[in-house]
Motif scaffolding. Sequence first.
Motif, mmCIF file in Angstrom:
data_model
loop_
_atom_site.group_PDB
_atom_site.id
_atom_site.type_symbol
_atom_site.label_atom_id
_atom_site.label_comp_id
_atom_site.label_asym_id
_atom_site.label_seq_id
_atom_site.Cartn_x
_atom_site.Cartn_y
_atom_site.Cartn_z
ATOM 1 N N THR A 30 6.336 -13.942 6.818
ATOM 2 C CA THR A 30 7.590 -13.835 6.069
ATOM 3 C C THR A 30 8.706 -13.980 7.111
ATOM 4 O O THR A 30 8.419 -14.110 8.292
ATOM 5 N N THR A 32 10.621 -11.691 8.058
ATOM 6 C CA THR A 32 10.782 -10.447 8.819
ATOM 7 C C THR A 32 9.618 -10.260 9.786
ATOM 8 O O THR A 32 9.787 -10.385 10.998
ATOM 9 N N VAL A 33 8.442 -9.944 9.238
ATOM 10 C CA VAL A 33 7.217 -9.776 10.027
ATOM 11 C C VAL A 33 6.068 -10.332 9.179
ATOM 12 O O VAL A 33 6.265 -10.653 8.015
ATOM 13 N N TYR A 34 4.877 -10.453 9.770
ATOM 14 C CA TYR A 34 3.724 -10.890 8.972
ATOM 15 C C TYR A 34 3.307 -9.764 8.017
ATOM 16 O O TYR A 34 3.338 -8.584 8.378
ATOM 17 N N PRO A 60 3.663 4.185 -0.192
ATOM 18 C CA PRO A 60 3.622 3.049 -1.117
ATOM 19 C C PRO A 60 3.930 1.704 -0.449
ATOM 20 O O PRO A 60 4.497 1.663 0.642
ATOM 21 N N LEU A 113 4.200 6.717 -7.517
ATOM 22 C CA LEU A 113 5.620 6.994 -7.766
ATOM 23 C C LEU A 113 6.084 6.300 -9.049
ATOM 24 O O LEU A 113 5.488 5.326 -9.496
ATOM 25 N N GLY A 223 7.076 6.249 4.096
ATOM 26 C CA GLY A 223 6.673 5.668 5.365
ATOM 27 C C GLY A 223 7.501 6.167 6.542
ATOM 28 O O GLY A 223 7.083 6.071 7.692
#
Length: 312
Positions: A30, A32-34, A60, A113, A223
Motif C-alpha cells: 500500500t 503506507t506499509v505492506y 481490531p 467492537l 493497538g
Amino acid sequence: MNAPILAPGDEAIDRAVEILRAGGLVALPTETVYGLACDATNPKAVARVFEAKGRPRFNPLIAHIAPGDMGVREGRFDETATALSAAFWPGPLTLVLSVTNTAEVCDLARAGLKTIAMRMPDHPVALDVIGRFGRPLAAPSANRSGRISPTRAEHVAGELGDAVDLIIDGGPCRAGLESTVVDCTGDRPALLRPGPVSVDEIERVAGRLAPAEDDPAAPKSPGRLLRHYAPDARLRLNASAPEPGEAYLGFGPGGGDLNLSPGGDLAEAAANLFAMLRALDADYDNIAVATIPEHGLGAAINDRLARAADRS
Ligand code: TXA
Ligand code: MG
C-alpha cells in the motif's frame, strides 16, 4: 515453504484474488506499509492473520475498501466522515465509524467492537485486488506483532514468508508510516494515531480535533496499548552525535551511518524510517537517532520513534 513473490500484473492480481477467495493470506503493497491481507468477511481467514502475526485478538484490524458502495455498506458516514473521506481517500487516513446493520466484515476483524476502522489505500495494486475481489480486505501491517512495519517486500518475506500464500512486490512504500487514524464516532473527531495525513490537514477539513484524552492504560485504539515498532537494538533519541559503540541515524546535514534525509525533508525521512531502523538493527545493539522536528509529519515520526525506544 516460503511464499512466492510476484511483481504487480495480471498474474499476480488473479492469483491474489484466488487465494483470498479460498481464505488465504496475501501480502500487498500500500502507499503506507505492506499489509497482510485476507477476506475481512471470513472469520477463519481473519483468525489466520492473527495467528501469523502473533497478534492479540483484542486488537481490531482495518478494513481496506475500494471505490463504490463498499464503504457505506460497512460504516456510518456522518458529515465529518463524509468530508474527510472525500478529501483524503484514496489515501493514508483511516476512519473509525459506527458499524452499520448491513456490514459484512466479521466480528473477529473488529475484535467484537461496534465500530469499524476503514480506509481506501492509494495504491494501484491494493485497489485492484480489493476491486476485483469485491469485498473489504482486513490488512494489518505485514510484520510480526510488536515489530517494525515492513516498507519493502523483502521485509515481509524475511518475517512472514512462511505464513503467507503470496507476496506482491510493489517496491518501497511511498509514505513509509502507517495511516493516520481518526475516530469519527464522538461529538468531535479525535486523533487515535498520528500518521502521514497531519493534524493540520485534518483540521482544515473537519474543524478542531477533540483534545487527546486517551488514557494510555485503556486507549480507544486498542493497538496503541502495545509496545510497537520495536527493534532489538536500544534506541537513544534526540542525540546530536553518537557515543562510542552506537550507530547514528542522522537527519539533515551532519551525516550518520545512515541519514533519514540529508536535506531535512520530513516526507523523505518518513519513507526511510522503518527500512533504516531495520538495517541498523541488523548490525548494531545501540542506535542513536538525531532530533526530528515535531511539526507536520515529524509528529508521526516521533510517535513511532518513542514507541521503538520504549523498553517498559
Ligand atoms: O497504513 C496502515 O494503516 C496499515 C496498512 C497496511 O493499511 N495498516 C495498519 O494496520 O497499520 P495495523 O493493524 O497495524 O493498525 C491498525 C490500528 C491499530 O492501532 C488498531 O488498534 C486500530 O487501528 N483500530 C482498528 N480498528 C479500530 C477500531 N474499531 N477502533 C479504534 N481503533 C481501531
Ligand atoms: Mg501494525
